[in-house]
Design a protein around this motif. Structure first.
Motif, mmCIF file in Angstrom:
data_model
loop_
_atom_site.group_PDB
_atom_site.id
_atom_site.type_symbol
_atom_site.label_atom_id
_atom_site.label_comp_id
_atom_site.label_asym_id
_atom_site.label_seq_id
_atom_site.Cartn_x
_atom_site.Cartn_y
_atom_site.Cartn_z
ATOM 1 N N CYS A 151 -5.031 -8.181 -12.956
ATOM 2 C CA CYS A 151 -6.145 -8.833 -12.259
ATOM 3 C C CYS A 151 -6.388 -8.108 -10.947
ATOM 4 O O CYS A 151 -5.576 -7.301 -10.510
ATOM 5 N N ASP A 152 -7.524 -8.409 -10.336
ATOM 6 C CA ASP A 152 -7.839 -7.887 -9.015
ATOM 7 C C ASP A 152 -6.792 -8.433 -8.033
ATOM 8 O O ASP A 152 -6.588 -9.650 -7.975
ATOM 9 N N PRO A 153 -6.125 -7.565 -7.264
ATOM 10 C CA PRO A 153 -5.121 -8.059 -6.308
ATOM 11 C C PRO A 153 -5.689 -9.119 -5.375
ATOM 12 O O PRO A 153 -4.973 -10.034 -4.956
ATOM 13 N N HIS B 30 0.822 -1.214 0.000
ATOM 14 C CA HIS B 30 0.000 0.000 0.000
ATOM 15 C C HIS B 30 0.852 1.259 0.000
ATOM 16 O O HIS B 30 0.340 2.356 0.145
ATOM 17 N N HIS B 31 2.178 1.100 -0.150
ATOM 18 C CA HIS B 31 3.086 2.240 -0.097
ATOM 19 C C HIS B 31 3.238 2.854 -1.490
ATOM 20 O O HIS B 31 3.585 2.167 -2.443
ATOM 21 N N VAL B 32 2.975 4.153 -1.610
ATOM 22 C CA VAL B 32 3.074 4.829 -2.905
ATOM 23 C C VAL B 32 4.534 5.204 -3.159
ATOM 24 O O VAL B 32 5.069 6.093 -2.508
ATOM 25 N N TYR B 33 5.191 4.514 -4.065
ATOM 26 C CA TYR B 33 6.582 4.853 -4.360
ATOM 27 C C TYR B 33 6.733 5.568 -5.690
ATOM 28 O O TYR B 33 7.783 6.063 -6.026
ATOM 29 N N ARG B 34 5.673 5.599 -6.480
ATOM 30 C CA ARG B 34 5.678 6.419 -7.691
ATOM 31 C C ARG B 34 4.245 6.796 -8.029
ATOM 32 O O ARG B 34 3.303 6.085 -7.666
ATOM 33 N N PRO B 35 4.074 7.930 -8.697
ATOM 34 C CA PRO B 35 2.718 8.367 -9.013
ATOM 35 C C PRO B 35 2.024 7.409 -9.985
ATOM 36 O O PRO B 35 2.681 6.640 -10.682
ATOM 37 N N ASN B 36 0.708 7.486 -10.033
ATOM 38 C CA ASN B 36 -0.100 6.726 -10.994
ATOM 39 C C ASN B 36 -0.063 5.215 -10.779
ATOM 40 O O ASN B 36 -0.399 4.458 -11.669
ATOM 41 N N LEU C 143 -1.574 1.961 -9.219
ATOM 42 C CA LEU C 143 -2.845 1.527 -8.654
ATOM 43 C C LEU C 143 -2.591 0.869 -7.310
ATOM 44 O O LEU C 143 -1.651 0.108 -7.148
ATOM 45 N N MET C 144 -3.444 1.140 -6.341
ATOM 46 C CA MET C 144 -3.291 0.595 -4.991
ATOM 47 C C MET C 144 -4.394 -0.412 -4.710
ATOM 48 O O MET C 144 -5.519 -0.197 -5.124
ATOM 49 N N PRO C 145 -4.174 -1.439 -3.923
ATOM 50 C CA PRO C 145 -2.820 -1.884 -3.587
ATOM 51 C C PRO C 145 -2.212 -2.611 -4.774
ATOM 52 O O PRO C 145 -2.923 -2.965 -5.708
ATOM 53 N N TYR C 146 -0.921 -2.850 -4.753
ATOM 54 C CA TYR C 146 -0.307 -3.631 -5.817
ATOM 55 C C TYR C 146 0.318 -4.883 -5.211
ATOM 56 O O TYR C 146 0.527 -4.965 -4.007
ATOM 57 N N VAL C 147 0.570 -5.837 -6.062
ATOM 58 C CA VAL C 147 0.986 -7.163 -5.594
ATOM 59 C C VAL C 147 2.479 -7.355 -5.850
ATOM 60 O O VAL C 147 2.929 -7.314 -6.991
ATOM 61 N N ILE C 148 3.235 -7.523 -4.784
ATOM 62 C CA ILE C 148 4.643 -7.903 -4.889
ATOM 63 C C ILE C 148 4.686 -9.411 -4.695
ATOM 64 O O ILE C 148 4.158 -9.925 -3.707
ATOM 65 N N ALA C 149 5.280 -10.102 -5.651
ATOM 66 C CA ALA C 149 5.250 -11.563 -5.592
ATOM 67 C C ALA C 149 6.617 -12.164 -5.885
ATOM 68 O O ALA C 149 7.456 -11.570 -6.552
#
Ligand SMILES: [Zn+2]
Length: 130
Positions: free
Chosen positions: A98-100, A65-71, A73-79
């Motif tokens: 896909c939906d996180p 949920h950490h915004v590290y760059r603009p634009n 989409l939140m949340p994003y998936v680190i895998a």
């Protein structure tokens, strides 16, 4: 922005040819990721990049949920995804397309690329519905 060196250039530029290029030992044929200077299995320094299939399964993941760059989409998936070429061969990436909330361990995914600079293509993974 990844730091591209002579050592990692083939990995970052593979997306231009739609190839997920992974380092491989020319002597014992083990796949290596992240890239190394010498094969940890046989000590050879004959390491080159070869295209992997681009298929993988989700080994583990987290929602960020950490915004590290603009634009972004939140949340994003680190895998961490595991490639079928070799047990334990894993790549850190993002799951997109896909939906996180739909991401799960064992999910089949395939590579796609996001070009972020002239010769820099970040490998991302999308659900493999084939
Ligand atoms: Zn080796």
């Amino acid at each position: 922005m990844p730091v591209v060196t002579d050592f990692t250039r083939a990995f970052w530029s593979g997306g231009r040819a739609s190839e997920l290029r992974i380092q491989r030992c020319g002597a014992c044929r083990v796949w290596l990721h992240p890239p190394k200077a010498r094969c940890p299995q046989c000590s050879a320094d004959d390491l080159r990049y070869e295209p992997a299939s681009g298929r993988a399964t989700v080994y583990t993941f987290t929602l960020a949920h950490h915004v590290y760059r603009p634009n972004l989409l939140m949340p994003y998936v680190i895998a961490l995804v595991e490639l079928p070429e070799q047990p334990g061969l894993r790549v850190t990436t993002n799951i997109v397309g896909c939906d996180p909330g739909a991401v799960h361990i064992g999910m089949p995914v395939r590579v796609t690329f996001e070009q972020i600079a002239d010769s820099v293509y970040v490998p991302l993974f999308v659900p493999d519905l084939t």
